[in-house]
Design an enzyme around this catalytic site. Sequence first.
Site, PDB file in Angstrom:
ATOM      1  CE  LYS A 171      -4.080  -2.159   1.894  1.00  0.00           C
ATOM      2  NZ  LYS A 171      -5.177  -2.178   2.852  1.00  0.00           N
ATOM      3  CD  GLU A 228      -4.596   5.630   4.165  1.00  0.00           C
ATOM      4  OE1 GLU A 228      -4.050   4.817   3.413  1.00  0.00           O
ATOM      5  OE2 GLU A 228      -5.814   5.608   4.438  1.00  0.00           O
ATOM      6  NE  ARG A 242      -8.463  -9.072  -4.135  1.00  0.00           N
ATOM      7  CZ  ARG A 242      -9.595  -8.630  -3.588  1.00  0.00           C
ATOM      8  NH1 ARG A 242     -10.752  -8.978  -4.106  1.00  0.00           N
ATOM      9  NH2 ARG A 242      -9.585  -7.850  -2.534  1.00  0.00           N
TER      10      ARG A 242
HETATM   11  P1  ADP Z   1      -8.312  -3.652   2.700  1.00  0.00           P
HETATM   12  O1  ADP Z   1      -7.060  -3.869   1.932  1.00  0.00           O
HETATM   13  O2  ADP Z   1      -8.441  -4.514   3.881  1.00  0.00           O
HETATM   14  O3  ADP Z   1      -9.516  -3.627   1.812  1.00  0.00           O
HETATM   15  P2  ADP Z   1      -8.479  -0.755   2.766  1.00  0.00           P
HETATM   16  O4  ADP Z   1      -7.258   0.097   2.836  1.00  0.00           O
HETATM   17  O5  ADP Z   1      -9.156  -0.863   1.453  1.00  0.00           O
HETATM   18  O6  ADP Z   1      -8.134  -2.192   3.309  1.00  0.00           O
HETATM   19  O7  ADP Z   1      -9.527  -0.245   3.852  1.00  0.00           O
HETATM   20  C1  ADP Z   1     -10.674  -1.001   4.166  1.00  0.00           C
HETATM   21  C2  ADP Z   1     -11.731  -0.107   4.797  1.00  0.00           C
HETATM   22  O8  ADP Z   1     -11.223   0.528   5.994  1.00  0.00           O
HETATM   23  C3  ADP Z   1     -12.184   1.049   3.921  1.00  0.00           C
HETATM   24  O9  ADP Z   1     -13.201   0.668   3.017  1.00  0.00           O
HETATM   25  C4  ADP Z   1     -12.664   2.052   4.947  1.00  0.00           C
HETATM   26  O10 ADP Z   1     -13.959   1.770   5.401  1.00  0.00           O
HETATM   27  C5  ADP Z   1     -11.690   1.857   6.094  1.00  0.00           C
HETATM   28  N1  ADP Z   1     -10.560   2.791   5.971  1.00  0.00           N
HETATM   29  C6  ADP Z   1      -9.350   2.512   5.455  1.00  0.00           C
HETATM   30  N2  ADP Z   1      -8.546   3.598   5.477  1.00  0.00           N
HETATM   31  C7  ADP Z   1      -9.257   4.590   6.017  1.00  0.00           C
HETATM   32  C8  ADP Z   1      -8.985   5.974   6.327  1.00  0.00           C
HETATM   33  N3  ADP Z   1      -7.810   6.527   6.066  1.00  0.00           N
HETATM   34  N4  ADP Z   1      -9.979   6.700   6.900  1.00  0.00           N
HETATM   35  C9  ADP Z   1     -11.176   6.143   7.162  1.00  0.00           C
HETATM   36  N5  ADP Z   1     -11.495   4.874   6.904  1.00  0.00           N
HETATM   37  C10 ADP Z   1     -10.555   4.080   6.332  1.00  0.00           C
HETATM   38  P1  ADP Z   2     -13.230  -7.320  -2.144  1.00  0.00           P
HETATM   39  O1  ADP Z   2     -12.107  -6.333  -1.990  1.00  0.00           O
HETATM   40  O2  ADP Z   2     -13.301  -8.068  -3.401  1.00  0.00           O
HETATM   41  O3  ADP Z   2     -14.496  -6.739  -1.729  1.00  0.00           O
HETATM   42  P2  ADP Z   2     -12.581  -8.636   0.295  1.00  0.00           P
HETATM   43  O4  ADP Z   2     -11.687  -7.568   0.802  1.00  0.00           O
HETATM   44  O5  ADP Z   2     -13.851  -8.901   0.981  1.00  0.00           O
HETATM   45  O6  ADP Z   2     -12.853  -8.477  -1.224  1.00  0.00           O
HETATM   46  O7  ADP Z   2     -11.737  -9.973   0.181  1.00  0.00           O
HETATM   47  C1  ADP Z   2     -12.167 -11.050  -0.604  1.00  0.00           C
HETATM   48  C2  ADP Z   2     -11.661 -12.315  -0.017  1.00  0.00           C
HETATM   49  O8  ADP Z   2     -10.255 -12.350  -0.035  1.00  0.00           O
HETATM   50  C3  ADP Z   2     -12.048 -12.545   1.413  1.00  0.00           C
HETATM   51  O9  ADP Z   2     -12.223 -13.923   1.584  1.00  0.00           O
HETATM   52  C4  ADP Z   2     -10.855 -12.025   2.205  1.00  0.00           C
HETATM   53  O10 ADP Z   2     -10.796 -12.637   3.463  1.00  0.00           O
HETATM   54  C5  ADP Z   2      -9.736 -12.436   1.293  1.00  0.00           C
HETATM   55  N1  ADP Z   2      -8.583 -11.528   1.308  1.00  0.00           N
HETATM   56  C6  ADP Z   2      -8.500 -10.332   0.716  1.00  0.00           C
HETATM   57  N2  ADP Z   2      -7.280  -9.793   0.858  1.00  0.00           N
HETATM   58  C7  ADP Z   2      -6.563 -10.678   1.558  1.00  0.00           C
HETATM   59  C8  ADP Z   2      -5.206 -10.719   2.016  1.00  0.00           C
HETATM   60  N3  ADP Z   2      -4.323  -9.729   1.785  1.00  0.00           N
HETATM   61  N4  ADP Z   2      -4.813 -11.802   2.706  1.00  0.00           N
HETATM   62  C9  ADP Z   2      -5.672 -12.789   2.948  1.00  0.00           C
HETATM   63  N5  ADP Z   2      -6.941 -12.828   2.530  1.00  0.00           N
HETATM   64  C10 ADP Z   2      -7.390 -11.791   1.845  1.00  0.00           C
END
Ligand code: ADP
Ligand code: ADP
Length: 472
Positions: free
Chosen positions: A115, A199, A291
């Site tokens: 990230k 962040e 993906r």
């Molecule tokens: P992941 O890789 O697990 O999807 P993300 O970075 O996309 O992680 O963050 C997942 C969720 O966490 C976001 O959809 C949001 O709801 C919350 N989130 C992440 N970063 C922030 C931020 N800087 N401020 C507020 N909410 C956040």
């Molecule tokens: P999307 O971003 O497609 O909405 P999710 O964040 O819900 O998807 O993740 C989709 C699936 O992949 C879930 O089963 C989640 O637990 C798994 N997953 C996503 N990112 C990771 C990661 N970095 N490591 C392990 N499992 C992950």
Amino acid sequence: MLRKILIANRGEIAVRIIRACAEMGIRSVAIYADADRYSLHVKKADEAYSLGPDPVVGYLNSHRIVNLALQTGCDAIHPGYGFLSENAEFAAACERRGVTFIGPTAEVIRRMGDKTEARKAMIAAGVPVTPGSEGNLGDLDEALQVAKRIGYPVMLKATSGGGGRGIRRCDSAADLRRHYDRVISEATKAFGRADVFLEKCIVNPRHIELQVLADNHGNCIHLYERDCSIQRRNQKLIEIAPSPQLDEAQRQYLGGLSVIAAKAVDYTSAGTVEFLQDENGRFYFMEMNTRVQVEHTVSEAITGVDIVEEQIRVAAGLPLRFQQHEIQRRGFAIQFRINAEDPKNNFLPSFGRISRYYAPGGPGVRTDTAIYTGYTVPPYYDSMIAKLIVWALTWEDAVSRGERALEDMVVHGIRTTKPYYLEILRHPEFRAGRFTTSFVNDHPELTEYTDKRRKEEFAAALAVAIAAHAGL
Ligand code: ADP
Ligand code: ADP
Ligand code: MG
């Protein structure tokens, strides 16, 4: 064109990919752990191979999976989401051994899976990014300095995090001190890397993401946005396309921005650019997912583009079939992630035998699942057992159709999130199309629904049965 694809995944996404293969005249090969022996993806594929008794390690064994693909005469592997889908070494191993990896290049996966590197790439491309640390944090002292500079609240995040895990909000220096080591140890355990970064926390944000498609011939388009603000613990529950909260100017701006982001990293295949929108309406890049996403279905519903088929075509070296101006958007789509969890009991996982499953139907309704009546949900995997997707011409109609389809759907034998979604759909804020990622937290009362409606339904069905029996 590709002739035979191994699907390195399980459950509903494996079924989704098998269906695309069937429509394209491509043979499909499933793999399965013993716990998945009775999963629908095993039955639906043209061939299926056992991975042995461990429920998880087989799906993560890249060496074995590539070997199996070669032994079974596959020319490509589709990784789905989760498991090996964002594993750059796996993509590289495929490339090395002459099997097409259906996704972007190993280099792009590596870069966007980190990230902080993704943030750097976006800053260089002129894409607005949430204020934060320049790279990974060296130690707690640096974290405290950065937090002081950007101002609390801040988000402490695992650099290689995913699935909503490895993220912690810190409202003060004391919070940051308290959480620092814990997030590092969580990240190490879950993602195999200790790196974390900071962040600025966007308070009450909307999660808006763009579906992009790019080929190996320099073409890159977007399929409009999805609103994934309805989340619990940073995990998406309901996803909507397009967002009912954006105006047309914002939509055009984000569409353009997502293509700039994808092009900046020479992206190929399907991908998602995630943004947060703050209370002033400003957008910030958050991360890119390299993906197919769980919620790709709603973008398919509003554009008619089959995203998995497009991924396969791009992997085969074909150009995208659409230019941006040919992508037409129509209506609204909503996806409900039906999770095997008990909303009334703090979303406790609920596994076991599904005594009865009925897939809802009627106009504008799609279900993607690997369950069926008599199927036993194993305890080893993600709790999402089905996706219900509805589409209608207007937002109001999509909400009504969602209600109707959820009522129509029957999953007996285990607890699911279905009744909770009905409560969300009936909430005036949701119906008005106004919500942020705080919605679920702000409305704990929605998990305290009664089973009254279900009892009424049962009484009605019983009355019909009795009448039929009496020959009335
Ligand atoms: P992941 O890789 O697990 O999807 P993300 O970075 O996309 O992680 O963050 C997942 C969720 O966490 C976001 O959809 C949001 O709801 C919350 N989130 C992440 N970063 C922030 C931020 N800087 N401020 C507020 N909410 C956040
Ligand atoms: P999307 O971003 O497609 O909405 P999710 O964040 O819900 O998807 O993740 C989709 C699936 O992949 C879930 O089963 C989640 O637990 C798994 N997953 C996503 N990112 C990771 C990661 N970095 N490591 C392990 N499992 C992950
Ligand atoms: Mg994300």
